[in-house]
Design a protein around this motif. Structure first.
Motif, PDB file in Angstrom:
ATOM      1  N   ASP A  96       1.066  -1.021   0.012  1.00  0.00           N
ATOM      2  CA  ASP A  96       0.116  -0.039   0.011  1.00  0.00           C
ATOM      3  C   ASP A  96       0.703   1.227  -0.104  1.00  0.00           C
ATOM      4  O   ASP A  96       0.469   2.411  -0.517  1.00  0.00           O
ATOM      5  CB  ASP A  96      -0.962   0.044   1.238  1.00  0.00           C
ATOM      6  N   ALA A 100       0.741   4.074  -2.881  1.00  0.00           N
ATOM      7  CA  ALA A 100       0.756   5.361  -2.546  1.00  0.00           C
ATOM      8  C   ALA A 100       1.646   6.231  -3.148  1.00  0.00           C
ATOM      9  O   ALA A 100       1.080   7.238  -3.756  1.00  0.00           O
ATOM     10  CB  ALA A 100       0.530   5.570  -0.923  1.00  0.00           C
ATOM     11  N   ALA A 147      -5.992  11.865  -3.516  1.00  0.00           N
ATOM     12  CA  ALA A 147      -6.862  11.420  -2.464  1.00  0.00           C
ATOM     13  C   ALA A 147      -6.781  10.071  -2.086  1.00  0.00           C
ATOM     14  O   ALA A 147      -6.491   9.671  -1.012  1.00  0.00           O
ATOM     15  CB  ALA A 147      -8.423  11.844  -2.701  1.00  0.00           C
ATOM     16  N   LYS A 148      -6.722   9.314  -3.154  1.00  0.00           N
ATOM     17  CA  LYS A 148      -6.669   7.844  -2.888  1.00  0.00           C
ATOM     18  C   LYS A 148      -5.531   7.305  -2.409  1.00  0.00           C
ATOM     19  O   LYS A 148      -5.166   6.557  -1.820  1.00  0.00           O
ATOM     20  CB  LYS A 148      -6.889   6.997  -4.221  1.00  0.00           C
ATOM     21  N   ARG A 150      -3.480   9.097  -0.478  1.00  0.00           N
ATOM     22  CA  ARG A 150      -3.390   9.624   0.746  1.00  0.00           C
ATOM     23  C   ARG A 150      -3.970   8.413   1.726  1.00  0.00           C
ATOM     24  O   ARG A 150      -3.429   7.965   2.967  1.00  0.00           O
ATOM     25  CB  ARG A 150      -3.758  10.960   1.012  1.00  0.00           C
ATOM     26  N   GLU A 151      -5.090   8.018   1.106  1.00  0.00           N
ATOM     27  CA  GLU A 151      -5.866   7.157   1.810  1.00  0.00           C
ATOM     28  C   GLU A 151      -5.007   5.828   2.137  1.00  0.00           C
ATOM     29  O   GLU A 151      -4.941   5.070   3.110  1.00  0.00           O
ATOM     30  CB  GLU A 151      -7.074   6.711   1.046  1.00  0.00           C
ATOM     31  N   LEU A 152      -4.428   5.356   1.139  1.00  0.00           N
ATOM     32  CA  LEU A 152      -3.632   4.219   1.046  1.00  0.00           C
ATOM     33  C   LEU A 152      -2.426   4.160   1.995  1.00  0.00           C
ATOM     34  O   LEU A 152      -2.249   3.325   2.722  1.00  0.00           O
ATOM     35  CB  LEU A 152      -3.161   3.674  -0.705  1.00  0.00           C
ATOM     36  N   ASP A 154      -2.563   6.036   4.762  1.00  0.00           N
ATOM     37  CA  ASP A 154      -2.829   6.261   6.036  1.00  0.00           C
ATOM     38  C   ASP A 154      -3.272   4.882   6.508  1.00  0.00           C
ATOM     39  O   ASP A 154      -3.047   4.587   7.659  1.00  0.00           O
ATOM     40  CB  ASP A 154      -4.285   6.970   6.113  1.00  0.00           C
ATOM     41  N   ARG A 155      -3.663   4.015   5.540  1.00  0.00           N
ATOM     42  CA  ARG A 155      -4.184   2.632   5.923  1.00  0.00           C
ATOM     43  C   ARG A 155      -3.128   1.772   6.179  1.00  0.00           C
ATOM     44  O   ARG A 155      -3.050   1.005   6.940  1.00  0.00           O
ATOM     45  CB  ARG A 155      -5.029   2.045   4.762  1.00  0.00           C
TER      46      ARG A 155
END
Length: 641
Positions: A96, A100, A147-148, A150-152, A154-155
């Motif tokens: 991930d 990212a 945006a995706k 940053r989400e990856l 953070d996950r």
């Protein structure tokens, strides 16, 4: 066709009249010129001095299209850029995190801003021109979705510490796109601590091959043969730089190699590529495209879509002549002085060669690895080559080996086996012509401007000379060189832009003037101040009181004494010009010693650098000796005891 060639300089082919093959040559001769700068090659094409260029700089794409029109071609290339990831660092082991990083990079924006849309965003691990390439194989992972991304991240738990970006300093565009990537990591992922690790390719190779990098790095692949397998095996095979391995990938690659048909091989390679893209140890960035332009003298042009590889050439060895000097009898006083100065040159030579040898020895990086570029070299081959060139020995042992060869007339050998003496023999004429041309400009123009300004002190001529020389001294020589190329070579067409095809003096006038620019300014100011000082001396007033004319006083008395400091500078400058021609020879693509030193430093080729430096030190010492001898001719008060 037959012909001849000069290593790293040119290849000349001529029609072979006895050829009886099915396709006879259509040209009487073809001349290939080797350039160290893509910008210089393109400038030469614009000036009309060459007819064909295959590597137009991407930054000059609009200029090429505007200038050459239909004689400018952009075609797909088999070269790709990637962002390699150090999987030995725990921070990059989570897929991930890797995805990212990939989705935070605006490939289209970077290729548009830096490469003028000549390069195209990559959507696969394989160049778009390769048979079997799949458009969109990378999926959304190779699209710009901040945006995706940053989400990856953070996950995955975020990213700890700084991101260090590694790249070579061989092309200014590398730092430009690395800067763009760094800004996007800061803006899109919130990773604000991004630092650069910029170094030579010779230094970078051992760091990456030894898994010592602590951050992503620029990875490049150039096609060897048009197959998906070439990319997969070269980038992800055993010993790859990422430290990545996958048994399923290796199995599919091996089965594809052994498949009975091409289509079956491609299918298996695609499955292997899917595994690599799913894990993403390497981030595809963009496809290169080759830009080609040609002159009106070229008719039909057929471009081969594939690029070739390199050929390693081992030059034949030769023997150096035996140089002996026999001093017989008691030399006269001047002879004793010259002999004493020559003896003084020995410790200078030893100290200088030891210093240069030490500096080359302590430089980071592996020169043998540097010869291979980005390609990994088997450890056994590295060990054998290091042993052959004594690179595995201590510093002092290497230096003693060099001295033993030097005192027997051997300047050493390059890492390709060519004697350094042969390298110098093939290039010294160019540097000598350039140095003497520049020295002539310094002596004539510098003294003339200095005398002119001194005799008109306080007038507009004096002010113009002072202002002009200050400006020239303040501007770096490479800026002067490029401006002279553009205005005097390209736009006005007064001089050749680069190379020595025109011979001496035409091909050396512009580079000689550029090399001499600083010296002309310095000599002019030195002559002016020295002449003004002597014009105020008592002997000048005495000569005037005796009735001597001003012209006679200046020419026969004042100017002669005023030239002593000028002669000192010009004598030292003769050696300095020989050693300082590196930048000028690079800008004007002159195949001289300076250009060879530049290339040798880039490759950490110590024997070449030390051998050429030894010769330049001797030239410098002889130039200083010549100056001391000329002192007595310029001023009878000076005697050599």
């Amino acid at each position: 066709m037959d012909g001849d060639w000069q290593h790293n300089q040119r290849i000349d082919l001529r029609r072979a009249d006895g050829y009886t093959g099915p396709r006879p040559p259509m040209a009487d001769a073809v001349h290939f010129r080797i350039f160290t700068s893509k910008d210089t090659a393109f400038t030469e094409l614009r000036a009309g001095h060459i007819d064909f260029v295959t590597n137009v700089p991407a930054a000059r794409a609009y200029e090429a299209k505007r200038t050459f029109g239909r004689r400018y071609s952009v075609r797909p290339s088999g070269t790709m850029d990637y962002l390699g990831l150090p999987l030995w660092d725990a921070r990059y082991r989570n897929p991930d995190v890797r995805r990212a990083l990939s989705m935070a990079i605006d490939r289209a924006g970077i290729t548009r801003a830096i490469y003028n849309e000549v390069f195209t965003p990559a959507d696969s691990l394989v160049a778009a021109m390769i048979p079997g390439h799949r458009a969109g194989a990378c999926g959304e992972t190779c699209t710009y979705q901040p945006a995706k991304a940053r989400e990856l991240l953070d996950r995955a738990g975020g990213f700890a510490g700084s991101v260090e970006l590694y790249f070579a300093n061989s092309d200014p565009t590398y730092e430009q796109w690395m800067t763009a990537v760094a800004n996007e990591l800061r803006q899109n992922l919130g990773i604000h601590d991004v630092v650069f690790r910029k170094m030579s390719g010779a230094d970078l190779g051992p760091i990456l091959n030894g898994h010592k990098a602590s951050g992503p790095y620029r990875q490049n692949w150039v096609i060897d043969y048009p197959s998906v397998q070439n990319y997969l095996a070269g980038l992800f095979g055993p010993g790859n730089r990422m430290g990545w391995s996958n048994p399923a990938f290796d199995d599919l690659l091996a089965r594809g190699n052994a498949a009975a048909t091409e289509q079956e091989s491609i299918t298996l390679y695609h499955r292997a590529e899917d595994i690599a893209l799913a894990d993403l140890p390497l981030i595809p960035l963009w496809n290169w495209q080759d830009q080609t332009a040609w002159s009106t003298r070229v008719g039909s042009v057929l471009l081969d879509p594939y690029v070739g590889g390199c050929t390693w050439t081992r030059c034949p060895s030769g023997t150096d002549p035996d140089h002996r000097t026999d001093l017989q009898g008691a030399p006269p006083p001047m002879g004793r002085y010259i002999a004493r100065r020559l003896l003084y040159a020995v410790p200078v030579l030893l100290a200088t060669t030891f210093l240069i040898h030490t500096l080359v020895f302590v430089l980071p990086g592996d020169p043998i690895q540097g010869l291979a570029g980005d390609r990994p070299v088997p450890p056994a081959v590295l060990a054998e080559l290091r042993s052959r060139y004594h690179l595995d020995e201590p510093l002092f042992s290497q230096y003693l080996d060099y001295l033993r060869g030097l005192f027997s007339g051997d300047l050493g050998r390059t890492f390709t086996g060519q004697p350094v003496a042969d390298v110098i023999a093939g290039r010294w004429q160019v540097t000598l012509r350039l140095g003497l041309t520049a020295w002539f400009f310094e002596a004539v123009l510098g003294i003339a401007f200095g005398v002119w300004a001194a005799l008109r002190k306080g007038r507009w001529v004096d002010s113009a000379v002072l202002a002009g020389t200050t400006l020239v001294i303040a501007v770096p020589v490479y800026v002067v060189g490029y401006l002279a190329q553009l205005f005097l070579g390209v736009r006005l067409g007064w001089f050749p832009v680069s190379g020595d095809d025109g011979g001496w003096p035409s091909a050396y006038l512009l580079p000689g003037l550029v090399l001499a620019s600083f010296g002309v300014a310095y000599v002019a100011r030195l002559t002016r101040s020295s002449l003004l000082e002597n014009l105020r001396a008592d002997y000048v007033r005495t000569a005037g009181a005796k009735g001597l004319s001003r012209r006679r006083i200046i020419v026969l008395h004042t100017l002669r004494n005023s030239l002593i400091p000028v002669a000192t500078f010009l004598g030292i400058e003769l050696g300095s010009l020989m050693a300082g021609a590196v930048v000028t020879e690079y800008i004007f693509n002159l195949p001289g010693i300076g250009q060879q030193v530049f290339q040798a430093i880039q490759l950490h080729e110590g024997p070449t650098v030390v051998g050429i430096t030894t010769v330049l030190v001797l030239v410098f010492c002889l130039a200083n000796l010549l100056v001391d001898v000329l002192y007595g001719l310029l001023d009878p008060r000076i005697r050599h005891d």
